[in-house]
Design a protein around this motif. Structure first.
Motif, short mmCIF file in Angstrom:
data_model
loop_
_atom_site.label_atom_id
_atom_site.label_comp_id
_atom_site.label_asym_id
_atom_site.label_seq_id
_atom_site.Cartn_x
_atom_site.Cartn_y
_atom_site.Cartn_z
N TYR A 89 -6.34 5.64 -4.01
CA TYR A 89 -6.02 4.99 -5.14
C TYR A 89 -4.83 5.40 -5.96
O TYR A 89 -4.48 6.84 -5.51
CB TYR A 89 -7.34 5.18 -6.08
CG TYR A 89 -8.36 4.24 -5.75
CD1 TYR A 89 -8.35 2.87 -5.95
CD2 TYR A 89 -9.29 4.82 -4.69
CE1 TYR A 89 -9.63 2.35 -5.47
CE2 TYR A 89 -10.48 4.06 -4.28
CZ TYR A 89 -10.45 2.72 -4.50
OH TYR A 89 -11.62 1.76 -4.40
N ALA A 90 -4.17 4.95 -6.73
CA ALA A 90 -3.14 5.31 -7.47
C ALA A 90 -3.55 5.28 -9.28
O ALA A 90 -2.77 3.94 -9.66
CB ALA A 90 -1.72 4.75 -6.99
N LYS A 104 -3.65 0.91 0.96
CA LYS A 104 -3.39 2.16 0.42
C LYS A 104 -2.75 2.08 -1.17
O LYS A 104 -2.13 1.11 -1.44
CB LYS A 104 -2.19 2.77 1.29
CG LYS A 104 -2.85 3.30 2.43
CD LYS A 104 -1.83 4.08 3.36
CE LYS A 104 -1.47 5.35 2.95
NZ LYS A 104 -0.70 6.37 3.83
N LEU A 105 -3.01 2.91 -1.94
CA LEU A 105 -2.51 3.07 -3.37
C LEU A 105 -2.93 1.91 -4.18
O LEU A 105 -2.01 1.19 -4.90
CB LEU A 105 -0.98 3.40 -3.17
CG LEU A 105 -0.60 4.63 -2.55
CD1 LEU A 105 0.86 4.75 -2.69
CD2 LEU A 105 -1.32 5.81 -3.33
N ARG A 106 -4.09 1.44 -4.30
CA ARG A 106 -4.66 0.51 -5.00
C ARG A 106 -4.39 1.10 -6.64
O ARG A 106 -4.73 2.38 -6.88
CB ARG A 106 -6.07 -0.05 -4.94
CG ARG A 106 -6.26 -0.63 -3.70
CD ARG A 106 -7.70 -0.93 -3.51
NE ARG A 106 -8.09 -1.78 -2.16
CZ ARG A 106 -9.20 -2.06 -2.20
NH1 ARG A 106 -10.39 -1.71 -2.50
NH2 ARG A 106 -9.24 -2.84 -0.87
N ASP A 163 -6.85 -5.00 -6.88
CA ASP A 163 -6.10 -4.92 -5.91
C ASP A 163 -6.78 -4.92 -4.72
O ASP A 163 -6.52 -4.40 -3.40
CB ASP A 163 -5.25 -3.72 -5.90
CG ASP A 163 -4.30 -3.50 -7.02
OD1 ASP A 163 -3.83 -4.51 -7.39
OD2 ASP A 163 -3.89 -2.34 -7.51
N PRO A 201 1.30 2.87 -8.08
CA PRO A 201 1.43 3.16 -6.75
C PRO A 201 2.78 3.78 -6.39
O PRO A 201 2.83 4.67 -5.44
CB PRO A 201 1.34 1.50 -6.11
CG PRO A 201 1.91 0.70 -7.24
CD PRO A 201 1.21 1.46 -8.58
N THR A 216 6.33 3.45 2.06
CA THR A 216 5.37 2.68 1.28
C THR A 216 5.92 1.13 1.37
O THR A 216 6.10 0.81 2.57
CB THR A 216 5.50 2.91 -0.15
OG1 THR A 216 4.58 2.28 -1.03
CG2 THR A 216 6.83 2.87 -0.82
N HIS A 276 2.49 -6.57 -5.35
CA HIS A 276 2.04 -5.08 -5.43
C HIS A 276 2.82 -4.12 -4.90
O HIS A 276 3.09 -4.36 -3.70
CB HIS A 276 0.50 -5.01 -5.06
CG HIS A 276 -0.01 -3.63 -5.39
ND1 HIS A 276 -0.41 -3.28 -6.58
CD2 HIS A 276 -0.22 -2.52 -4.59
CE1 HIS A 276 -0.84 -1.94 -6.48
NE2 HIS A 276 -0.84 -1.68 -5.12
N SER A 325 2.81 -1.44 -3.02
CA SER A 325 2.19 -0.44 -1.90
C SER A 325 1.81 -1.40 -0.87
O SER A 325 1.78 -2.59 -0.89
CB SER A 325 1.03 0.33 -2.65
OG SER A 325 -0.15 -0.45 -2.42
#
Length: 319
Positions: free
Chosen positions: A200-201, A113-115, A143, A119, A131, A107, A109
């Motif tokens: 979240y992203a 952070k940034l699920r 995630d 991302p 990041t 993943h 990120s």
């Protein structure tokens, strides 16, 4: 390395991961990727680069339209481990529970952070200065699985999503290369994500692509570079969509702002190589654009032709 591995990926981020697995002679018994898509104005049916690479190595390819309801072919491969990277669909519980070594995901990120599905975009849009990549066990919740390993990557001031995405894809492949042997041996680290720090992203929607000139200049600068080269932010000028491919912050604001009453989005000045637009706290300089139906070009090149823009006019009126 006889463990049966199924790889699931579609986007270019996943291509580097699959290349690494093949170069290091892992036993890839199948590749799962999104169905072929029609691409471009001519609507040419195109397979993903991941599929092309799999075919070149005589690896069976599975392309379910909705893997949530169509996963029997994947289970029939009897994988010991499933590796995903930018696959593009939610993986169902039946697949997550099948391999004895589990399902892991690469993943882009530093989780938690940034699920989510964008991302890289949001790391830039949010103005982050770093990041990274996370190798994690997959769970039913997106995630949210346990973290195995991570690597931090700096975000440069002039990075856009395409540049950062490419950098992260190579980092992801290298990180998995270092991490995978311990996963196969069952000696890897594993720790839960701290839910207090979750952000979240989500996938960027059409309404998110439209620029809001009522924001600070840094926010607009970050949003533009965070959506290049896809999906690309846009504004509207006299009913015409104008995509903004590049820009910068004007650092001599007082030199071109002569009044305080202009609406945000007003064209303050036309330079030889930029269009100065008034925003909440300064001026954003558009340096590269694409007018609907035209090709992408620098403002410098555009100014050499017939210019449709005029000072005092306002970007952003409704279509």
């Amino acid at each position: 390395m006889n463990e049966r591995i199924v790889f699931m990926g579609t986007a270019s981020f996943s291509l580097e991961v699959l290349k690494m697995l093949l170069e290091e002679n892992y036993n890839i018994v199948g590749v799962v990727t999104q169905p072929d898509r029609y691409v471009g104005r001519k609507k040419i049916l195109t397979m993903s680069e991941v599929k092309q690479l799999a075919i070149a190595h005589d690896i069976p390819v599975i392309q379910p339209s909705r893997i949530k309801n169509d996963f029997d072919e994947v289970l029939a491969l009897k994988p010991d481990l499933i590796i995903t990277a930018a696959y593009g669909q939610i993986v169902p519980k039946e697949i997550l529970e099948a391999p004895q070594l589990g399902c892991i995901n690469v993943h882009a990120s530093l989780l938690p952070k940034l699920r989510g599905g964008a991302p890289v975009h949001y790391a830039i849009i949010n103005g982050e200065d770093k990041t990274g990549v996370t190798i994690m066990y997959m769970a039913e919740k997106m995630d949210a699985g346990d973290i195995i390993s991570q690597e931090i990557v700096s975000i440069e001031e002039d990075d856009n999503t395409g540049i950062l995405y490419d950098r992260l894809s190579h980092v992801g492949a290298r990180l998995l290369s270092r991490t995978l042997p311990s996963i196969l041996k069952g000696t890897n680290n594993r720790y839960a994500q701290d839910e207090r720090y979750v952000t979240y992203a989500p996938i960027i929607k059409r309404e998110d692509e439209r620029l809001d000139w009522n924001q600070p200049v840094k926010a607009i600068y970050n949003r533009v570079r965070g959506t290049v080269p896809w999906p690309v932010s846009y504004t509207v000028y006299h009913g015409t969509i104008v995509k903004i491919w590049g820009g910068k912050i004007h650092h001599c604001q007082n030199a071109i702002i002569h009044h305080g009453h202009e609406a945000n989005g007003t064209i303050i000045k036309l330079f030889k190589d930029a269009i100065g637009v008034k925003v909440m706290d300064g001026v954003y300089l558009i340096t590269e654009l694409q007018i609907a139906g035209k090709k992408r070009m620098t403002v410098k090149d555009y100014m050499n032709g017939q210019c449709m823009f005029e000072t005092g006019e306002v970007f952003g009126e409704l279509l």
